[in-house]
Motif scaffolding. Structure first.
Motif, PDB file in Angstrom:
ATOM      1  N   GLU A  45       1.173  -1.099  -0.084  1.00 28.31           N
ATOM      2  CA  GLU A  45       0.007   0.249   0.313  1.00 28.31           C
ATOM      3  C   GLU A  45       0.833   0.988   0.335  1.00 28.31           C
ATOM      4  O   GLU A  45       0.687   2.622  -0.525  1.00 28.31           O
ATOM      5  CB  GLU A  45      -1.014   0.176   1.554  1.00 28.31           C
ATOM      6  N   ASP A  48       2.419   1.726  -3.310  1.00 30.04           N
ATOM      7  CA  ASP A  48       2.271   1.705  -4.368  1.00 30.04           C
ATOM      8  C   ASP A  48       1.404   3.687  -4.579  1.00 30.04           C
ATOM      9  O   ASP A  48       1.246   4.451  -4.681  1.00 30.04           O
ATOM     10  CB  ASP A  48      -0.271   1.262  -4.124  1.00 30.04           C
ATOM     11  N   THR A  49       1.148   3.820  -2.822  1.00 28.06           N
ATOM     12  CA  THR A  49       1.354   5.983  -2.287  1.00 28.06           C
ATOM     13  C   THR A  49       2.003   6.979  -3.191  1.00 28.06           C
ATOM     14  O   THR A  49       1.848   7.532  -3.287  1.00 28.06           O
ATOM     15  CB  THR A  49       0.887   5.423  -1.284  1.00 28.06           C
ATOM     16  N   TYR A 236       6.782   0.843  10.042  1.00 25.49           N
ATOM     17  CA  TYR A 236       6.566   1.341   9.161  1.00 25.49           C
ATOM     18  C   TYR A 236       7.689   1.009   8.340  1.00 25.49           C
ATOM     19  O   TYR A 236       7.702   1.206   6.761  1.00 25.49           O
ATOM     20  CB  TYR A 236       4.793   1.852   8.110  1.00 25.49           C
ATOM     21  N   THR A 278      -1.628   6.994   4.239  1.00 21.66           N
ATOM     22  CA  THR A 278      -1.952   5.091   4.085  1.00 21.66           C
ATOM     23  C   THR A 278      -1.917   4.227   5.552  1.00 21.66           C
ATOM     24  O   THR A 278      -2.364   2.801   5.682  1.00 21.66           O
ATOM     25  CB  THR A 278      -0.956   5.005   2.478  1.00 21.66           C
ATOM     26  N   SER A 279      -0.111   4.643   6.048  1.00 16.30           N
ATOM     27  CA  SER A 279      -0.200   3.610   7.343  1.00 16.30           C
ATOM     28  C   SER A 279      -0.504   3.850   8.323  1.00 16.30           C
ATOM     29  O   SER A 279      -1.259   2.662   9.313  1.00 16.30           O
ATOM     30  CB  SER A 279       1.142   3.967   7.571  1.00 16.30           C
ATOM     31  N   THR A 281      -4.229   3.902   7.445  1.00 15.80           N
ATOM     32  CA  THR A 281      -5.677   3.131   6.897  1.00 15.80           C
ATOM     33  C   THR A 281      -5.623   2.426   6.254  1.00 15.80           C
ATOM     34  O   THR A 281      -6.800   1.473   6.620  1.00 15.80           O
ATOM     35  CB  THR A 281      -6.038   4.613   6.274  1.00 15.80           C
ATOM     36  N   MET A 282      -4.334   1.689   6.385  1.00 14.19           N
ATOM     37  CA  MET A 282      -4.300   0.666   5.425  1.00 14.19           C
ATOM     38  C   MET A 282      -3.970  -0.830   6.407  1.00 14.19           C
ATOM     39  O   MET A 282      -4.588  -0.576   7.624  1.00 14.19           O
ATOM     40  CB  MET A 282      -2.965  -0.218   5.145  1.00 14.19           C
ATOM     41  N   LYS A 283      -4.568  -1.998   5.863  1.00  7.93           N
ATOM     42  CA  LYS A 283      -4.564  -3.237   7.292  1.00  7.93           C
ATOM     43  C   LYS A 283      -3.425  -4.069   7.280  1.00  7.93           C
ATOM     44  O   LYS A 283      -2.525  -3.171   6.671  1.00  7.93           O
ATOM     45  CB  LYS A 283      -5.420  -4.553   6.232  1.00  7.93           C
ATOM     46  N   ASN A 284      -3.550  -4.619   8.107  1.00  3.90           N
ATOM     47  CA  ASN A 284      -2.437  -4.853   9.160  1.00  3.90           C
ATOM     48  C   ASN A 284      -1.729  -5.395   8.995  1.00  3.90           C
ATOM     49  O   ASN A 284      -0.545  -6.621   9.454  1.00  3.90           O
ATOM     50  CB  ASN A 284      -2.575  -4.855  10.770  1.00  3.90           C
ATOM     51  N   TRP A 286       1.211  -5.733   6.302  1.00  4.10           N
ATOM     52  CA  TRP A 286       2.680  -6.047   6.837  1.00  4.10           C
ATOM     53  C   TRP A 286       2.703  -6.355   8.518  1.00  4.10           C
ATOM     54  O   TRP A 286       4.019  -6.969   8.778  1.00  4.10           O
ATOM     55  CB  TRP A 286       2.419  -4.199   6.385  1.00  4.10           C
TER      56      TRP A 286
END
Ligand SMILES: Cc1ncc(COP(=O)(O)O)c(C=O)c1O
Length: 383
Positions: A45, A48-49, A236, A278-279, A281-284, A286
Motif C-alpha cells: 500500500e 502504491d502511495t 512502517y 496510508t500507514s 488506514t491500510m490493513k495490518n 505487513w
C-alpha cells in the motif's frame, strides 16, 4: 499465507543509505547493524502511495488534510485508549526536531534537561544543541527489565529541570512502561513541577505479546505541561520520509510551541503526509507479519547471547534494538573487535551506557545468522 516475505534479501548499497553506505565501510565487507531502520521492503500500500504521487508528478507545498488528523486521532484512541482532540495535533517534520524545539522553548537558561540513561543519543545530545545543562539518572535491572532508579530520578527532579524526556518504549533496552510506573512518573513530575516530553515512536513495535503500550498523556489533565510525540515512520519503515505529530492538549504550550517552530520547521512534504495517511488506514498484514519475524529474530539472538560467558541481554518488550552487555575483562573492546571482524554495531557509550553494544535485529534471518557467526568467531579468538 502472508503476502510478505521478510527473508527477501534487498541490496541497499548505493542507495544513499545511512546504514549501508557509511563511508567507514569504504573498501571493506561490513555487515551494518547500527542505524534504526529496517532492511525490509515496505508494505505494498505504501509503494502504491509513492507510485501514485510519482505518476501524478506534481509535488508542491502540501497541507495536512482533515482525514489524516482524524486517522491519527482514531489510532491513538484505538491503540492506546487515549481520547484526544484533533486541535491538539501539531504536525512536525520529525520527533527529534520536535523534542529539540520543545527543549529550547520550555527550558530556561537556568534550568536543566532530565533524561534517564542509557538513552537514544539525541535525548542527551539535545542539551548541548540548545545550550542547557543535562541531568541524568540510571536505568537499573529489575526482574528481567530495565527500569528507572526512582530514588535517583527524584533526586534529580529536586534540581529543577525544565523538562523530563520520557522515551516509552525505551530505546535502548525496549522497556514498555506499565501503568504503575507511569503513575509514579506523573506523581513525581507533578510534585516537582516538571514538564513531560513523551516520545512514543516505538509504541507499535511490541515484541512481548503480553505487553500493552500505555500513553502517559491518557493520565494527564489538560493543564499538565506535557507534549506526546507519535510517528508512523519507525513502525512502517518510512523514516526517510519524515513526518510526525505532537499532541499538545494545553493551549498555551501549544501556541508557544507553534510560534517557536515558525520559520524553522518546513511544511510537511506531500510524500510524508500521504505515507502517514496510508500507514494509518491500510490493513495490518505487513505489521502483523513483521512482528512475528522480529520476535523470531529476537529469540535467536537472545538464546545465542545468553549462552555466552561474558554476554548478557534482557528480553526486549518492544523495539528491534537489542541491548547487549559485555564483560570487557573477558571480551575486551567487543564493539571494536566485532568491527574488525566485519560486523558494525553501535557502542553503548553513544547512549551513555558502558560495556554495551546495540544491535539492530530488523534484518533478514540470514543477516542475523551471519552477525551471530561473526560474534562467535570474535569470542573464539578471545585469548
Ligand atoms: C526513541 C526515538 N525517537 C525518535 C527517533 C527518530 O525520530 P524522527 O526520525 O522522527 O526524528 C528514533 C529513531 O531511532 C528513536 O529511536
Amino acid at each position: 499465507m502472508s503476502t510478505y516475505n521478510f527473508d527477501q534479501e534487498i541490496d541497499r548499497k548505493n542507495t544513499n543509505s545511512f546504514k549501508w553506505d557509511n563511508p567507514l565501510y569504504e573498501g571493506r565487507d561490513i555487515l551494518p547493524m547500527p542505524v534504526a531502520d529496517m532492511d525490509f521492503r515496505i508494505a505494498d500500500e505504501l509503494t502504491d502511495t509513492i507510485k501514485n504521487i510519482n505518476d501524478h508528478g506534481v509535488i508542491g507545498y502540501s497541507i495536512v488534510p482533515e482525514t489524516l488528523k482524524l486517522a491519527y486521532q482514531k489510532k491513538i484512541k484505538e491503540a492506546y485508549d487515549w481520547d484526544t482532540h484533533i486541535d491538539w495535533q501539531v504536525w512536525i517534520p520529525g520527533i527529534v526536531p520536535g523534542l529539540t524545539l520543545a527543549c529550547s522553548t520550555f527550558v530556561s537558561s537556568s534550568q536543566h534537561i532530565l533524561t534517564p540513561i542509557p538513552v537514544y543519543h539525541p535525548f542527551h545530545l539535545v542539551a548541548k544543541w540548545v545550550d542547557r545543562s543535562l541531568l541524568t539518572f540510571n536505568m537499573v535491572e529489575n526482574d528481567g527489565r530495565w527500569v528507572y532508579d526512582f530514588i535517583e530520578f527524584e533526586n534529580q527532579l529536586k534540581k529543577n529541570p525544565g523538562v523530563f524526556l520520557f522515551c516509552n518504549p525505551h530505546n535502548p533496552g525496549g522497556t514498555v512502561f506499565n501503568v504503575d510506573e507511569i503513575a509514579r512518573i506523573i506523581d513525581l513530575c507533578n510534585q516537582y513541577k516538571c514538564m513531560i516530553l513523551s516520545d512514543e515512536i516505538h509504541a507499535d513495535l511490541l515484541l512481548e505479546t503480553t505487553v500493552k503500550h500505555t500513553s502517559i498523556g491518557k493520565y494527564l489533565s489538560v493543564d499538565f505541561p506535557a507534549i506526546s510525540f507519535f510517528a508512523t515512520s519507525k513502525t512502517y519503515n518510512t523514516a526517510g520520509m519524515g513526518g510526525a505529530v505532537a499532541i499538545i492538549p494545553n493551549v498555551e504550550i501549544r501556541d508557544k510551541f507553534i510560534k517557536h517552530s515558525q520559520g524553522i520547521f518546513p511544511m510537511l512534504t506531500r510524500n510524508s503526509i500521504e505515507i502517514m495517511q496510508t500507514s494509518l488506514t491500510m490493513k495490518n498484514e505487513w505489521l502483523g507479519t513483521l512482528l512475528v519475524y522480529l520476535r523470531s529474530n529476537h529469540d535467536l539472538l537472545f538464546s545465542f547471547v545468553n549462552n555466552i560467558n561474558g554476554l548478557k541481554m534482557l528480553p526486549l518488550e518492544a523495539t528491534y534494538l537489542a541491548w547487549i552487555q559485555y564483560d570487557s575483562k573477558i571480551l575486551g573492546d567487543f564493539q571494536e573487535r566485532l568491527f574488525q571482524n566485519g560486523l558494525h554495531v553501535l557502542r553503548g557509550e553513544q547512549f551513555l551506557g558502558k560495556n554495551f553494544i546495540r544491535v539492530n535485529i530488523a534484518c533478514t534471518k540470514k543477516s542475523l545468522e551471519k552477525a551471530i557467526l561473526i560474534m562467535q568467531k570474535t569470542i573464539d579468538e578471545t585469548s
